[in-house]
Design an enzyme around this catalytic site. Sequence first.
Site, PDB file in Angstrom:
ATOM      1  N   CYS A  35       0.750  -1.395   0.144  1.00 28.02           N
ATOM      2  CA  CYS A  35      -0.038   0.001  -0.038  1.00 28.02           C
ATOM      3  C   CYS A  35       0.890   1.157  -0.167  1.00 28.02           C
ATOM      4  CB  CYS A  35      -1.147   0.154   1.115  1.00 28.02           C
ATOM      5  SG  CYS A  35      -2.117  -1.219   1.183  1.00 28.02           S
ATOM      6  N   ASP A  37       2.515   2.483   2.799  1.00 23.59           N
ATOM      7  CA  ASP A  37       2.704   3.035   4.160  1.00 23.59           C
ATOM      8  C   ASP A  37       3.008   1.888   5.181  1.00 23.59           C
ATOM      9  OD1 ASP A  37       0.128   2.789   3.894  1.00 23.59           O
ATOM     10  OD2 ASP A  37      -0.126   4.846   3.658  1.00 23.59           O
ATOM     11  N   CYS A  60       4.023   8.686   3.062  1.00 24.84           N
ATOM     12  CA  CYS A  60       4.191   9.993   2.017  1.00 24.84           C
ATOM     13  C   CYS A  60       4.010  11.098   3.365  1.00 24.84           C
ATOM     14  CB  CYS A  60       2.687  10.014   1.492  1.00 24.84           C
ATOM     15  SG  CYS A  60       1.344   9.709   2.511  1.00 24.84           S
ATOM     16  N   CYS A 104      -4.077   8.069   6.451  1.00 24.53           N
ATOM     17  CA  CYS A 104      -2.891   8.447   7.405  1.00 24.53           C
ATOM     18  C   CYS A 104      -3.270   8.603   8.760  1.00 24.53           C
ATOM     19  CB  CYS A 104      -1.886   9.464   6.743  1.00 24.53           C
ATOM     20  SG  CYS A 104      -1.230   9.135   5.186  1.00 24.53           S
TER      21      CYS A 104
END
Lengths: 144, 403
Positions: A35, A37, A60, A104
């Site tokens: 993915c 992350d 990111c 996130c």
Amino acid sequence: MALYSEKVMDHFRNPRNVGTIDNADGVGEVGNPVCGDIMKIYLKIENDIITDVKFETFGCGSAIASSSMATELIKGKPLSEALTLTNKAVTEALDGLPAHKIHCSVLAEEAIKSAIKDYYDKNNIEYDKSIFPEESSCDHCCKA
Amino acid sequence: MDNKEIKYIYADNAATTKMSRTAIDAMLPYMEEVYGNPSSLYTIGQKAKEALEEAREEVAGLLNASPKEIYFTSGGSEADNQAIRSAALYGARKNKKHIISTKFEHHAVLHTLNKLEKEGFEVTLLDVGSKGIVDPKAVEDAIREDTALVTIMYANNEIGTVQPIKEIGAICKAKGVTFHTDAVQAAGHIKIDVKDQNIDMLSISAHKFHGPKGCGILFSRQGLPLVNIIEGGAQERGKRGGTENIPAIMGTAAALKEAVENIDRNSRHLIPLRDRLIAGLDKIPYSELNGDGEQRLPSNVNFCFEGIEGESLLLLLDDKGISASSGSACTSGSLDPSHVLLAIGRPHEVAHGSLRLSLGEETTEEDVDYIIRSVEEVVTYLRNMSPFWRDLKEGKRPHVFKE
């Protein structure tokens, strides 16, 4: 408006609490390289207080900033309080995230819960299982 | 991070380019003086019409086409849409409803093909191999009795690999199949001759060679009927409604002329810089060039770095004054990384850590060395905080690349 708030850029450029803790009392890792992350949280716990916290993140800008902010929000706090940390609180503390980056902050919340769960499991401490998500909230990660 | 050296290096020329003075100067008179509508009968209208036809002749000459085969559009995407849709419908009239393309086309092509599939066409997307080059033999093998169109990009927008267009064109010609190429990344950078290279239809975007944004060119060989994407007046011989954007068209023609005239000089400047950059980045452990090293655009460098994610790499490079791009999911706004990197066989976790640097005529050797130093620094910094990198280092996950 820029993609990220100044708060996000500050935590991304100068992340707080980066690193690892030797012999951590609790370690949690969520996410998946597929993915793009992964967050790993290390906790030092004394008398139910998080005395130290470190993180490592592959991801990111907002993933790094979310991890940094989440560690700041739980440092020095009792476990009971850290368990109430929501992704929404992380997002708000960062002055918002773009819609497609909200996940996130979800990962940050899950990484902290996962580290606390690890601490409970290691020390045979009883807890309410319902407060910990069984699977990652990321559908994409589950597909991988 | 330490920011002792502050520079500004634009290394995203595949995304867009700075307009050239030549292009700007060619546009200004058509904003300030000859602002008439080319469809009007009075002098400044007719002067605009003359200028438009001169631009068309200029562009045609640069591609070795006839002016009647040149249509001005709003950009490369519109040209792609119109070319593909036209060739598809032309084929369908003869009961040919099969289209051949590749897995790593631009979305202007892929999304148009997706729509045509829903409308009853059958689409074959060819593999591009680990080097990102289409095998002409595979094209030949895929052509069927009912193939209406082969559409294959001239050069890939992410990894810069240049396709064997002339050979593919020759195969299509021999089989009587219409051949379209999306030449958005190639035009003005490598030599295009539609006759010699057996091209029936070709799409160009002006802002990729220092022309204005919002202007494109569709070359369509005489005899191929076009369908309209935009209905309206009789502009562009009735094939593209809307008052012609004369300033942009003038800038486009001037920019294309300048770019084409300087192809050799620019290549002599860019290829050594590109190769220096590739050699420098290749020294970073567990990194690899994407796409063939030789058969690529003079300006394009594209790498994958294990253990890091592309968006954070771009943001930190921006802090160092370097503008670049990435194929990571986070920069594409989708969950998956670049379809181009997946098409050449990069696994997801590696494709997330990609970096595209596209150089320009103004790039210097000093810039290249600064980019190498900066990328190395940022990759090292990000790897040091990456649990994924830790796992790779400690052997808990297997490396994809060699050291």
